[in-house]
Write a protein that holds these residues in place. Structure first.
Motif, PDB file in Angstrom:
ATOM      1  N   ILE A  41       0.839  -1.204   0.000  1.00  0.00           N
ATOM      2  CA  ILE A  41       0.000   0.000   0.000  1.00  0.00           C
ATOM      3  C   ILE A  41       0.870   1.249   0.000  1.00  0.00           C
ATOM      4  CG2 ILE A  41      -1.700   1.302   1.335  1.00  0.00           C
ATOM      5  CD1 ILE A  41      -2.741  -1.430   2.371  1.00  0.00           C
ATOM      6  N   GLU A  42       1.940   1.224   0.784  1.00  0.00           N
ATOM      7  CA  GLU A  42       2.854   2.365   0.863  1.00  0.00           C
ATOM      8  C   GLU A  42       3.511   2.646  -0.489  1.00  0.00           C
ATOM      9  OE1 GLU A  42       4.793   5.459   2.842  1.00  0.00           O
ATOM     10  OE2 GLU A  42       3.452   4.024   3.826  1.00  0.00           O
ATOM     11  N   MET A  47       3.622   5.676  -5.712  1.00  0.00           N
ATOM     12  CA  MET A  47       3.675   5.627  -7.175  1.00  0.00           C
ATOM     13  C   MET A  47       2.527   6.418  -7.792  1.00  0.00           C
ATOM     14  SD  MET A  47       3.518   2.242  -9.577  1.00  0.00           S
ATOM     15  CE  MET A  47       2.502   2.313 -11.030  1.00  0.00           C
ATOM     16  N   VAL A  48       1.335   6.269  -7.235  1.00  0.00           N
ATOM     17  CA  VAL A  48       0.174   7.014  -7.728  1.00  0.00           C
ATOM     18  C   VAL A  48       0.376   8.505  -7.529  1.00  0.00           C
ATOM     19  CG1 VAL A  48      -2.279   7.475  -7.343  1.00  0.00           C
ATOM     20  CG2 VAL A  48      -1.460   5.124  -7.424  1.00  0.00           C
ATOM     21  N   PHE A  49       0.838   8.887  -6.352  1.00  0.00           N
ATOM     22  CA  PHE A  49       0.980  10.307  -6.010  1.00  0.00           C
ATOM     23  C   PHE A  49       2.045  11.001  -6.855  1.00  0.00           C
ATOM     24  CE2 PHE A  49       2.911  13.640  -3.249  1.00  0.00           C
ATOM     25  CZ  PHE A  49       1.809  14.486  -3.171  1.00  0.00           C
ATOM     26  N   ASN A  50       3.159  10.330  -7.094  1.00  0.00           N
ATOM     27  CA  ASN A  50       4.298  10.970  -7.754  1.00  0.00           C
ATOM     28  C   ASN A  50       4.315  10.823  -9.267  1.00  0.00           C
ATOM     29  OD1 ASN A  50       6.092  12.039  -5.509  1.00  0.00           O
ATOM     30  ND2 ASN A  50       5.834   9.934  -4.812  1.00  0.00           N
ATOM     31  N   LYS A 177       6.701  21.845  -4.573  1.00  0.00           N
ATOM     32  CA  LYS A 177       7.180  20.516  -4.958  1.00  0.00           C
ATOM     33  C   LYS A 177       6.066  19.504  -5.177  1.00  0.00           C
ATOM     34  CE  LYS A 177      11.764  20.696  -2.771  1.00  0.00           C
ATOM     35  NZ  LYS A 177      12.664  20.036  -1.779  1.00  0.00           N
ATOM     36  N   ASN A 178       4.825  19.869  -4.879  1.00  0.00           N
ATOM     37  CA  ASN A 178       3.723  18.916  -5.003  1.00  0.00           C
ATOM     38  C   ASN A 178       3.561  18.462  -6.453  1.00  0.00           C
ATOM     39  OD1 ASN A 178       0.658  18.371  -5.540  1.00  0.00           O
ATOM     40  ND2 ASN A 178       0.958  18.053  -3.358  1.00  0.00           N
ATOM     41  N   PRO A 179       3.656  17.164  -6.730  1.00  0.00           N
ATOM     42  CA  PRO A 179       3.596  16.674  -8.115  1.00  0.00           C
ATOM     43  C   PRO A 179       2.282  17.007  -8.828  1.00  0.00           C
ATOM     44  CG  PRO A 179       4.385  14.960  -6.629  1.00  0.00           C
ATOM     45  CD  PRO A 179       3.884  16.074  -5.765  1.00  0.00           C
ATOM     46  N   ALA A 279     -10.588  10.449  -4.701  1.00  0.00           N
ATOM     47  CA  ALA A 279      -9.650   9.371  -4.379  1.00  0.00           C
ATOM     48  C   ALA A 279      -8.264   9.933  -4.076  1.00  0.00           C
ATOM     49  CB  ALA A 279      -9.576   8.382  -5.544  1.00  0.00           C
ATOM     50  N   ALA A 280      -7.940  11.077  -4.701  1.00  0.00           N
ATOM     51  CA  ALA A 280      -6.634  11.714  -4.461  1.00  0.00           C
ATOM     52  C   ALA A 280      -6.471  12.164  -3.010  1.00  0.00           C
ATOM     53  CB  ALA A 280      -6.460  12.906  -5.400  1.00  0.00           C
ATOM     54  N   SER A 281      -7.581  12.365  -2.292  1.00  0.00           N
ATOM     55  CA  SER A 281      -7.477  12.786  -0.895  1.00  0.00           C
ATOM     56  C   SER A 281      -6.807  11.704  -0.055  1.00  0.00           C
ATOM     57  CB  SER A 281      -8.862  13.122  -0.334  1.00  0.00           C
ATOM     58  OG  SER A 281      -9.681  11.963  -0.295  1.00  0.00           O
ATOM     59  N   TYR A 282      -7.119  10.447  -0.358  1.00  0.00           N
ATOM     60  CA  TYR A 282      -6.463   9.337   0.349  1.00  0.00           C
ATOM     61  C   TYR A 282      -4.980   9.292  -0.002  1.00  0.00           C
ATOM     62  CZ  TYR A 282      -4.706   4.654   1.143  1.00  0.00           C
ATOM     63  OH  TYR A 282      -3.910   3.600   1.525  1.00  0.00           O
ATOM     64  N   VAL A 283      -4.674   9.435  -1.298  1.00  0.00           N
ATOM     65  CA  VAL A 283      -3.285   9.361  -1.757  1.00  0.00           C
ATOM     66  C   VAL A 283      -2.448  10.448  -1.097  1.00  0.00           C
ATOM     67  CG1 VAL A 283      -1.771   9.489  -3.771  1.00  0.00           C
ATOM     68  CG2 VAL A 283      -3.987   8.359  -3.959  1.00  0.00           C
ATOM     69  N   MET A 284      -2.975  11.676  -1.050  1.00  0.00           N
ATOM     70  CA  MET A 284      -2.213  12.785  -0.468  1.00  0.00           C
ATOM     71  C   MET A 284      -2.084  12.627   1.043  1.00  0.00           C
ATOM     72  SD  MET A 284      -2.587  16.900  -0.992  1.00  0.00           S
ATOM     73  CE  MET A 284      -1.925  16.797  -2.653  1.00  0.00           C
ATOM     74  N   ALA A 285      -3.138  12.189   1.701  1.00  0.00           N
ATOM     75  CA  ALA A 285      -3.057  11.968   3.144  1.00  0.00           C
ATOM     76  C   ALA A 285      -1.999  10.919   3.475  1.00  0.00           C
ATOM     77  CB  ALA A 285      -4.421  11.533   3.684  1.00  0.00           C
ATOM     78  N   LYS A 286      -1.979   9.859   2.688  1.00  0.00           N
ATOM     79  CA  LYS A 286      -0.993   8.794   2.879  1.00  0.00           C
ATOM     80  C   LYS A 286       0.414   9.316   2.654  1.00  0.00           C
ATOM     81  CE  LYS A 286       0.248   4.368   3.182  1.00  0.00           C
ATOM     82  NZ  LYS A 286       0.072   3.570   4.422  1.00  0.00           N
ATOM     83  N   ALA A 287       0.596  10.116   1.583  1.00  0.00           N
ATOM     84  CA  ALA A 287       1.926  10.616   1.228  1.00  0.00           C
ATOM     85  C   ALA A 287       2.456  11.626   2.235  1.00  0.00           C
ATOM     86  CB  ALA A 287       1.894  11.244  -0.162  1.00  0.00           C
ATOM     87  N   MET A 288       1.552  12.362   2.896  1.00  0.00           N
ATOM     88  CA  MET A 288       1.987  13.438   3.786  1.00  0.00           C
ATOM     89  C   MET A 288       1.869  13.082   5.264  1.00  0.00           C
ATOM     90  SD  MET A 288       0.723  16.875   1.791  1.00  0.00           S
ATOM     91  CE  MET A 288       1.679  17.889   2.933  1.00  0.00           C
ATOM     92  N   GLY A 289       1.660  11.809   5.564  1.00  0.00           N
ATOM     93  CA  GLY A 289       1.704  11.366   6.949  1.00  0.00           C
ATOM     94  C   GLY A 289       0.435  11.575   7.741  1.00  0.00           C
TER      95      GLY A 289
END
Length: 323
Positions: A41-42, A47-50, A177-179, A279-289
């Motif tokens: 998942i990590e 990969m999705v976020f970047n 820097k946000n992709p 769905a991007a809200s989950y990806v960004m939350a995951k990426a930013m801790g």
């Protein structure tokens, strides 16, 4: 609108939302059977976020017919609605949410809608190619705002060290820097400068990479779901979901009426704001801790129930002749 038309609208909403639910259910089932683990998942979320999501946003804007000036009033309404939801959620989080990792995720769950998939699909069904062009430009511009606000709230609520200047500098660096922001700004600059079309092999490569983004994000979100806390009436996921599927649509109608938007723009605004959380809200939350479990729960609940609210809301607005 007749009962038959209302049921048809709800039926269409189900068709649009079912693939999202199916992919989240697949992810949940894979996690339960230990097919995927926390490490997968990590890695997949990063990969999705970047890579994948930036490609999807970049090429979506390139394909759109950008006419920002003609839609200035609609875009202003979008800015007003988004900022209002953001600040209301921030105030609520300040007084009623204690854990810093929950605050930014909650705020993002309230103000950030699923424009790229659900909103654009419903706009296309309601208004055809004309509405789709208007919706694509709205999505591109407001998505930049979404990502800036998401970086601000997730950064500010997950760090407590350093002075005000240090934190402001850190947030600014994360925005730059946000992709996702880089992809959208690059796409708008490319369109503004009227540069030649990209070679077909680049377009196809970008389309293939972008196509991975949302399915993989939804599978990862499903694998992170905590169904028990998601359905808890006193839980944060339920509170954020109420903000997304009840408060956001009502606020949108008020803004549309006060600004006297024409029917097409009123309808696009409503469908863009009233959809389930992105769905991007989950990806960004995951990426930013942030609290990724809370983000997944909000995504799951609003995906299930938000579409019903959209269908009923559009039926109501059409009956009044506003959209």
């Amino acid at each position: 609108m007749s009962a038959q038309e209302l049921f048809a609208a709800i039926g269409f909403a189900f068709v649009i939302v079912f693939p999202n639910l199916a992919l989240m259910t697949l992810g949940y089932g894979m996690q339960r059977r230990d097919v995927v683990n926390a490490n997968f998942i990590e890695v997949a979320s990063n990969m999705v976020f970047n890579y994948c999501l930036p490609c999807l946003l970049f090429f979506s804007v390139l394909k759109s017919d950008v006419q920002i000036l003609a839609q200035s009033k609609l875009l202003l309404a979008g800015f007003i609605t988004t900022f209002t939801l953001f600040f209301l959620a921030e105030i609520y989080a300040k007084f009623f949410i204690s854990d810093p990792k929950d605050k930014g995720v909650f705020v993002q769950g309230v103000f950030r809608s699923n424009m790229a998939i659900i909103s654009l699909a419903t706009v296309s069904n309601a208004y055809g190619s004309e509405g789709l062009g208007v919706g694509a430009v709205y999505m591109g511009v407001i998505t930049i705002l979404y990502n800036i606000l998401a970086v601000i709230t997730l950064s500010r609520t997950t760090q407590n060290t350093g002075g005000l200047f240090t934190q402001a500098k850190s947030i600014l660096i994360k925005i730059i820097k946000n992709p996702l922001i880089i992809a959208l700004v690059s796409a708008f600059l490319y369109k503004t400068l009227d540069l030649p079309m990209l070679p077909e092999f680049i377009n196809k490569t970008g389309a293939l990479l972008g196509a991975v983004a949302l399915p993989l994000a939804l599978i990862c979100a499903g694998a992170t779901l905590d169904v028990k806390s998601m359905m808890s009436l006193s839980g944060l996921s339920m509170q954020a979901s109420i903000g997304r599927i009840i408060v956001a649509p009502i606020l949108t109608v008020l803004v549309g009426v006060l600004m006297k938007l024409p029917p097409l723009h009123f309808g696009v605004l409503f469908l863009m704001v009233a959809s389930p959380v992105a769905a991007a809200s989950y990806v960004m939350a995951k990426a930013m801790g942030g609290n990724d479990v809370l983000a997944a729960n909000i995504l799951g609940f609003t995906t299930v129930f938000g579409m019903i609210g959209m269908a009923i809301g559009m039926a109501f607005l059409r009956a009044l002749g506003w959209v």
